[in-house]
Design a protein around this motif. Structure first.
Motif, short mmCIF file in Angstrom:
data_model
loop_
_atom_site.label_atom_id
_atom_site.label_comp_id
_atom_site.label_asym_id
_atom_site.label_seq_id
_atom_site.Cartn_x
_atom_site.Cartn_y
_atom_site.Cartn_z
N LEU A 135 -32.89 -55.41 -7.76
CA LEU A 135 -33.44 -56.01 -6.42
C LEU A 135 -32.41 -55.15 -5.34
CD1 LEU A 135 -32.83 -59.62 -7.36
CD2 LEU A 135 -34.93 -58.58 -6.57
N LEU A 136 -31.39 -54.76 -5.43
CA LEU A 136 -30.69 -53.98 -4.46
C LEU A 136 -31.00 -52.48 -4.18
CD1 LEU A 136 -26.95 -55.47 -5.11
CD2 LEU A 136 -28.71 -56.28 -3.45
N GLY A 137 -31.74 -52.05 -5.16
CA GLY A 137 -32.17 -50.72 -5.33
C GLY A 137 -31.02 -50.03 -5.40
N ARG A 138 -30.01 -50.10 -6.18
CA ARG A 138 -28.96 -49.46 -6.48
C ARG A 138 -28.79 -48.79 -8.23
NH1 ARG A 138 -24.50 -52.97 -3.22
NH2 ARG A 138 -25.40 -52.69 -1.15
N THR A 139 -30.01 -48.27 -8.47
CA THR A 139 -29.92 -47.91 -10.12
C THR A 139 -29.46 -46.76 -10.24
OG1 THR A 139 -32.44 -47.36 -9.41
CG2 THR A 139 -32.14 -49.71 -10.35
N ASP A 140 -29.25 -45.72 -9.56
CA ASP A 140 -28.79 -44.54 -9.51
C ASP A 140 -27.35 -44.61 -10.00
OD1 ASP A 140 -28.64 -41.63 -9.83
OD2 ASP A 140 -28.72 -41.34 -7.78
N ILE A 141 -27.21 -44.25 -11.30
CA ILE A 141 -25.87 -44.40 -11.84
C ILE A 141 -25.65 -43.12 -12.55
CG2 ILE A 141 -25.47 -46.96 -11.88
CD1 ILE A 141 -25.72 -46.82 -14.91
N THR A 142 -26.63 -42.14 -12.40
CA THR A 142 -26.69 -41.11 -13.38
C THR A 142 -25.34 -40.13 -13.20
OG1 THR A 142 -28.02 -39.82 -11.59
CG2 THR A 142 -29.38 -40.83 -13.49
N GLY A 143 -25.08 -40.13 -11.84
CA GLY A 143 -23.84 -39.45 -11.41
C GLY A 143 -22.70 -39.68 -12.27
N ALA A 144 -22.55 -41.07 -12.45
CA ALA A 144 -21.51 -41.57 -13.22
C ALA A 144 -21.28 -40.98 -14.45
CB ALA A 144 -21.18 -42.91 -12.98
N LEU A 145 -22.80 -41.22 -15.20
CA LEU A 145 -22.75 -40.97 -16.38
C LEU A 145 -22.70 -39.37 -16.95
CD1 LEU A 145 -26.38 -43.02 -17.24
CD2 LEU A 145 -24.07 -43.49 -17.71
N ARG A 146 -22.84 -38.73 -16.03
CA ARG A 146 -22.80 -37.34 -15.98
C ARG A 146 -21.17 -36.76 -15.96
NH1 ARG A 146 -27.85 -35.36 -12.28
NH2 ARG A 146 -29.46 -35.70 -13.84
N SER A 147 -20.33 -37.63 -15.30
CA SER A 147 -18.96 -37.34 -15.17
C SER A 147 -17.99 -37.84 -16.20
CB SER A 147 -18.60 -37.98 -13.96
OG SER A 147 -17.27 -37.96 -13.51
N PRO A 148 -17.39 -37.04 -17.03
CA PRO A 148 -16.43 -37.39 -18.06
C PRO A 148 -15.51 -38.11 -17.49
CG PRO A 148 -17.08 -35.22 -18.31
CD PRO A 148 -17.72 -35.63 -17.15
N ARG A 149 -14.95 -38.03 -16.36
CA ARG A 149 -13.88 -38.69 -15.78
C ARG A 149 -14.20 -40.03 -15.55
NH1 ARG A 149 -11.93 -40.21 -11.05
NH2 ARG A 149 -9.43 -40.38 -10.84
N THR A 150 -15.14 -40.25 -14.93
CA THR A 150 -15.77 -41.33 -14.49
C THR A 150 -16.14 -42.28 -15.83
OG1 THR A 150 -16.78 -40.79 -12.35
CG2 THR A 150 -17.58 -42.89 -13.37
N MET A 151 -16.61 -41.81 -16.54
CA MET A 151 -16.79 -42.66 -17.81
C MET A 151 -15.69 -43.00 -18.88
SD MET A 151 -20.09 -43.13 -18.14
CE MET A 151 -20.04 -43.78 -19.87
N LEU A 152 -14.95 -42.19 -18.74
CA LEU A 152 -13.48 -42.41 -19.47
C LEU A 152 -12.79 -43.62 -18.58
CD1 LEU A 152 -11.09 -41.83 -21.31
CD2 LEU A 152 -10.35 -40.25 -20.03
N MET A 153 -12.79 -43.38 -17.17
CA MET A 153 -12.11 -44.82 -16.47
C MET A 153 -12.90 -46.10 -16.83
SD MET A 153 -9.39 -43.50 -15.25
CE MET A 153 -9.08 -44.99 -14.52
N ALA A 154 -14.28 -45.87 -16.74
CA ALA A 154 -15.17 -47.09 -17.05
C ALA A 154 -14.82 -47.77 -18.54
CB ALA A 154 -16.63 -46.56 -17.05
N ILE A 155 -14.72 -46.92 -19.23
CA ILE A 155 -14.20 -47.33 -20.71
C ILE A 155 -12.86 -48.13 -20.70
CG2 ILE A 155 -13.39 -46.60 -23.08
CD1 ILE A 155 -15.63 -44.33 -22.79
N VAL A 156 -11.86 -47.62 -19.90
CA VAL A 156 -10.60 -48.02 -19.88
C VAL A 156 -10.82 -49.38 -19.07
CG1 VAL A 156 -8.34 -47.92 -18.85
CG2 VAL A 156 -9.27 -45.91 -19.72
N THR A 157 -11.51 -49.46 -17.96
CA THR A 157 -11.56 -50.65 -17.37
C THR A 157 -12.25 -51.77 -18.27
OG1 THR A 157 -13.76 -49.95 -16.17
CG2 THR A 157 -11.17 -49.59 -15.19
N ALA A 158 -13.23 -51.34 -18.91
CA ALA A 158 -14.14 -52.25 -19.55
C ALA A 158 -13.22 -52.74 -20.80
CB ALA A 158 -15.23 -51.52 -20.30
N GLY A 159 -12.33 -51.77 -21.41
CA GLY A 159 -11.45 -52.35 -22.12
C GLY A 159 -10.34 -53.39 -21.70
#
Length: 310
Positions: free
Chosen positions: A62-86
């Motif tokens: 709805l917000l048109g913010r579906t582009d998260i490919t940059g985050a998926l390609r960044s190991p650092r971002t994904m690692l931080m997301a895993i920590v925050t999700a935990g």
């Protein structure tokens, strides 16, 4: 045609309505958690993550913010997301278990302590200087914890764990280079993998509560998604339209509602020691709030990292 001031006032009213609705929903959440207290907390948390995915995804569309490919390609971002999700999973798990174990008063205390815990973390990790009012507030909170520890002959670990996990979550969440809504979707998408695996494991072993023979449990577990995602997203929309000090005051709505429900509806014990501890915390929060209004912090909108994620 509306003037700029009228437009600003209208936006603030919308923001206030969104934020208030989110806090009221969090305040009533103990009733929902009581309804699922016969289901193990781990299973409830798994369904909270799994059924938040459709709502979080729909909001991004709805917000048109579906582009998260940059985050998926960044190991650092994904690692931080895993920590925050935990961290948020731990927070959810402790909260769900505590409500089921008749310890809702302790969850209220944890969410009262949370802003003070964030102040301490800012001083320790970011070398932020505390004002005299903030130091007094933190000191009173420390005395309150000591009072509870003496009464219980041990640390109030439920309250401290809720405050610490969310304070750490908020601190680390700010390092993710994506917006609040996208960050929430990324976190629940990460959690979806182990959550789905655990739910399937329960189904295979015949211990799942998500079975056709019990439609009420199915409905309650499906509802874990909306009760998790909707208030968080409402808060995110409201916070963008409100000043920091307004949100700072409103953040006490949910723990106050939880406290009232715990004492007067769930009839949880409230000893003189707890009364003293809560009194100290309330005084500490009054000092903290005063420092927000009369300190030098900017009056800007805030993101969803500052709110309790029950």
């Amino acid at each position: 045609m509306m003037t700029d001031a009228q437009t600003s006032d209208a936006a603030a009213r919308r923001g206030f309505a969104f934020a208030l609705l989110s806090y009221v929903m969090w305040g009533f959440l103990p009733f929902y958690m009581k309804a699922v207290d016969h289901i193990p907390a781990v299973e409830v948390v798994a369904h909270r993550a799994l059924w938040s995915i459709p709502i979080a995804g729909a909001v991004l569309l709805l917000l048109g913010r579906t582009d998260i490919t940059g985050a998926l390609r960044s190991p650092r971002t994904m690692l931080m997301a895993i920590v925050t999700a935990g961290l948020i999973t731990m927070n959810w798990g402790i909260y769900v278990w505590a409500i089921a174990a008749d310890r809702a008063v302790e969850t209220a205390l944890g969410y009262y302590i949370n802003p003070l815990m964030s102040v301490v973390m800012g001083a320790v990790l970011l070398r932020e200087r505390l004002s005299s009012l903030q130091m007094a507030a933190v000191g009173l909170a420390g005395v309150a914890v000591i009072v509870l520890a003496i009464e219980a002959r041990g640390l109030p670990w439920v309250s401290l764990s809720l405050a610490l996990t969310f304070a750490l979550y908020g601190f680390l969440r700010k390092t993710l280079p994506i917006g609040p809504s996208q960050g929430f979707f990324l976190e629940v998408a990460i959690l979806c993998v182990p959550a789905l695996a655990y739910i399937l494991w329960l189904q295979m072993h015949g211990t799942s509560h998500f079975v056709s023979s019990n439609p009420l449990d199915i409905a309650l577990l499906l509802g874990c998604g909306p009760v998790t995602a909707v208030p968080l997203l409402l808060y995110a929309f409201g916070a963008k339209l409100l000043r920091y000090s307004t949100i700072g005051i409103m953040q006490y709505v949910a723990p106050t509602m939880i406290f009232v429900i715990a004492v007067f509806v769930f009839d949880e014990p409230f000893s003189n020691a707890r009364l003293l501890a809560f009194g100290l915390i309330w005084i500490a929060l009054a000092l903290y709030t005063w420092s927000m209004f009369f300190g030098r912090r900017p009056e800007t909108a805030v993101s969803d990292e500052t709110t309790p994620v029950c």
